[in-house]
Design a protein around this motif. Structure first.
Motif, PDB file in Angstrom:
ATOM      1  N   UNK A 271      -5.301  22.856 -35.543  1.00 38.70           N
ATOM      2  CA  UNK A 271      -4.576  22.468 -36.761  1.00 38.70           C
ATOM      3  C   UNK A 271      -3.561  21.357 -36.499  1.00 38.70           C
ATOM      4  N   UNK A 272      -3.164  21.178 -35.230  1.00 41.09           N
ATOM      5  CA  UNK A 272      -2.175  20.155 -34.886  1.00 41.09           C
ATOM      6  C   UNK A 272      -2.792  18.968 -34.160  1.00 41.09           C
ATOM      7  N   UNK A 273      -4.097  18.960 -34.014  1.00 44.30           N
ATOM      8  CA  UNK A 273      -4.778  17.947 -33.203  1.00 44.30           C
ATOM      9  C   UNK A 273      -5.096  16.716 -34.029  1.00 44.30           C
ATOM     10  N   UNK A 274      -4.854  15.538 -33.469  1.00 45.90           N
ATOM     11  CA  UNK A 274      -5.198  14.304 -34.180  1.00 45.90           C
ATOM     12  C   UNK A 274      -6.695  14.037 -34.047  1.00 45.90           C
ATOM     13  N   UNK A 275      -7.267  13.241 -34.961  1.00 42.68           N
ATOM     14  CA  UNK A 275      -8.683  12.879 -34.818  1.00 42.68           C
ATOM     15  C   UNK A 275      -8.977  12.182 -33.489  1.00 42.68           C
ATOM     16  N   UNK A 276      -8.057  11.349 -33.017  1.00 48.18           N
ATOM     17  CA  UNK A 276      -8.278  10.660 -31.739  1.00 48.18           C
ATOM     18  C   UNK A 276      -8.328  11.652 -30.585  1.00 48.18           C
ATOM     19  N   UNK A 277      -7.481  12.683 -30.620  1.00 43.09           N
ATOM     20  CA  UNK A 277      -7.494  13.699 -29.567  1.00 43.09           C
ATOM     21  C   UNK A 277      -8.823  14.446 -29.566  1.00 43.09           C
ATOM     22  N   UNK A 278      -9.306  14.805 -30.740  1.00 49.13           N
ATOM     23  CA  UNK A 278     -10.587  15.505 -30.827  1.00 49.13           C
ATOM     24  C   UNK A 278     -11.723  14.621 -30.308  1.00 49.13           C
ATOM     25  N   UNK A 279     -11.660  13.326 -30.625  1.00 44.07           N
ATOM     26  CA  UNK A 279     -12.702  12.406 -30.159  1.00 44.07           C
ATOM     27  C   UNK A 279     -12.675  12.270 -28.643  1.00 44.07           C
ATOM     28  N   UNK A 280     -11.478  12.172 -28.057  1.00 40.51           N
ATOM     29  CA  UNK A 280     -11.388  12.068 -26.595  1.00 40.51           C
ATOM     30  C   UNK A 280     -11.847  13.357 -25.936  1.00 40.51           C
ATOM     31  N   UNK A 281     -11.520  14.503 -26.508  1.00 41.04           N
ATOM     32  CA  UNK A 281     -11.956  15.772 -25.938  1.00 41.04           C
ATOM     33  C   UNK A 281     -13.479  15.852 -25.921  1.00 41.04           C
ATOM     34  N   UNK A 282     -14.120  15.464 -27.013  1.00 44.96           N
ATOM     35  CA  UNK A 282     -15.584  15.458 -27.070  1.00 44.96           C
ATOM     36  C   UNK A 282     -16.163  14.529 -26.007  1.00 44.96           C
ATOM     37  N   UNK A 283     -15.539  13.357 -25.850  1.00 46.87           N
ATOM     38  CA  UNK A 283     -16.006  12.401 -24.836  1.00 46.87           C
ATOM     39  C   UNK A 283     -15.857  12.978 -23.430  1.00 46.87           C
ATOM     40  N   UNK A 284     -14.727  13.626 -23.158  1.00 52.56           N
ATOM     41  CA  UNK A 284     -14.501  14.204 -21.825  1.00 52.56           C
ATOM     42  C   UNK A 284     -15.511  15.295 -21.494  1.00 52.56           C
ATOM     43  N   UNK A 285     -15.862  16.103 -22.491  1.00 51.14           N
ATOM     44  CA  UNK A 285     -16.840  17.163 -22.260  1.00 51.14           C
ATOM     45  C   UNK A 285     -18.180  16.542 -21.859  1.00 51.14           C
ATOM     46  N   UNK A 286     -18.588  15.490 -22.572  1.00 52.03           N
ATOM     47  CA  UNK A 286     -19.843  14.827 -22.227  1.00 52.03           C
ATOM     48  C   UNK A 286     -19.785  14.150 -20.879  1.00 52.03           C
ATOM     49  N   UNK A 287     -18.677  13.498 -20.566  1.00 53.12           N
ATOM     50  CA  UNK A 287     -18.533  12.811 -19.277  1.00 53.12           C
ATOM     51  C   UNK A 287     -18.521  13.815 -18.134  1.00 53.12           C
ATOM     52  N   UNK A 288     -17.853  14.951 -18.326  1.00 55.16           N
ATOM     53  CA  UNK A 288     -17.812  15.980 -17.297  1.00 55.16           C
ATOM     54  C   UNK A 288     -19.217  16.493 -16.983  1.00 55.16           C
ATOM     55  N   UNK A 289     -20.064  16.584 -18.008  1.00 53.50           N
ATOM     56  CA  UNK A 289     -21.446  17.026 -17.777  1.00 53.50           C
ATOM     57  C   UNK A 289     -22.176  16.042 -16.878  1.00 53.50           C
ATOM     58  N   UNK A 290     -21.900  14.738 -17.026  1.00 48.54           N
ATOM     59  CA  UNK A 290     -22.495  13.738 -16.146  1.00 48.54           C
ATOM     60  C   UNK A 290     -21.983  13.902 -14.719  1.00 48.54           C
ATOM     61  N   UNK A 291     -20.691  14.156 -14.587  1.00 49.22           N
ATOM     62  CA  UNK A 291     -20.117  14.300 -13.236  1.00 49.22           C
ATOM     63  C   UNK A 291     -20.627  15.549 -12.544  1.00 49.22           C
ATOM     64  N   UNK A 292     -20.922  16.584 -13.328  1.00 47.76           N
ATOM     65  CA  UNK A 292     -21.432  17.796 -12.713  1.00 47.76           C
ATOM     66  C   UNK A 292     -22.802  17.543 -12.086  1.00 47.76           C
TER      67      UNK A 292
END
Length: 292
Positions: A271-292
């Motif tokens: 409820x307190x998260x900005x759209x940019x924060x949500x977008x970066x979180x989604x990007x990090x999850x995908x990038x982490x999958x590549x690093x794994x």
């Protein structure tokens, strides 16, 4: 009652000079416009218009009210345009923090991809704790399960990091595919800043058969690697830092394995998260999958 619709009616009447012309422009009836103006006059306690041979003219108070209403409507429209741009990630600012080894490759990669996808968002990387997220001064932080985290943030797992011992390339054990930790008991160790340190020392002490002999403490990855490459000591390097290792250093798995750790993203509640924060979180999850 003062609201945006009433202010718009006021401006239309002032610009068109009659209730009927304003009503036509706003797809209203003339009596409805008249009632709205009368309601405004009661709320403000002044007459806003006076009758003229062909329509109405603003009083001195009415002229001032029309100017103020026009400015308020312009500001409200500007606010809506800025909020739309913010929600659609055309503008904004994302403030994030991370621990040093994540900054060697993972975080720069994430920021580069984010800027490519959302060029209108400014991204800054700062040194801050997760308490700054709850205070509203930080949007996202990369942390590990070795960290103490503010209870007011939400944690999203990204990846599990393994650790390897970093040896100078000329070290006798560097030629092995795995290194028994007990054979490193007499080595000089290089400690670092939390969480890029030797990890839980009790676990390392147990594996070594005694406490590690720490000869150097260095917070900087470049300095730590220089000490290792110079044959002055050995240290531990994590998965995220391994892509930045010097060519004269060898990373080797150990037996038993060194303590692992989880890398997580700390963010505000939804409820307190900005759209940019949500977008970066989604990007990090995908990038982490590549690093794994």
């Amino acid at each position: 009652m003062l609201d945006a619709w009433a202010l718009r009616i006021l401006v239309e009447v002032g610009e068109r000079g009659s209730f009927s012309a304003a009503a036509e422009a706003l797809t209203m009836t003339q009596p409805a416009v008249s009632r709205q103006i009368a309601s405004l006059e009661r709320a403000l306690g002044v007459d806003l218009f006076r009758r003229a041979p062909r329509g109405v003219l603003p009083t001195a108070a009415g002229a001032l009210a029309i100017d103020e209403a026009r400015e308020i409507l312009d500001r409200m429209n500007g606010l809506r345009a800025r909020m739309d741009a913010f929600a659609e990630l055309r503008t904004g600012h994302l403030r994030m923090a991370a621990f040093p080894s994540a900054n060697t490759a993972f975080v720069p990669d994430a920021i580069r991809r984010f800027r490519d996808a959302y060029p209108g968002i400014d991204v800054s990387l700062v040194r801050a704790g997760t308490d700054e997220i709850r205070a509203g001064r930080l949007d996202l932080a990369l942390v590990t399960d070795w960290d103490s985290v503010d209870p007011g943030v939400q944690l999203t797992p990204l990846l599990d990091e393994v650790h390897r011992v970093a040896l100078p390339s000329r070290h006798p054990l560097a030629r092995r595919t795995t290194v028994p930790l007990r054979e490193l008991r007499d080595e000089t160790w290089i400690e670092g800043a939390h969480p890029d340190c030797l990890g839980p020392l009790d676990l390392l002490t147990e594996a070594l058969g005694g406490p590690p002999r720490i000869g150097f403490t260095c917070d900087d990855w470049t300095g730590k690697q220089a000490l290792v490459a110079g044959g002055l000591g050995i240290t531990i390097m994590s998965t995220l830092a391994s892509s930045a290792v010097r060519p004269d250093i060898r990373l080797r798995p150990t037996v038993p394995p060194l303590p692992a750790r989880k890398v997580l993203a700390a963010v505000p509640p939804v409820r307190l998260r900005t759209p940019a924060t949500s977008a970066m979180l989604t990007l990090l999850i995908g990038l982490a999958a590549e690093y794994r």
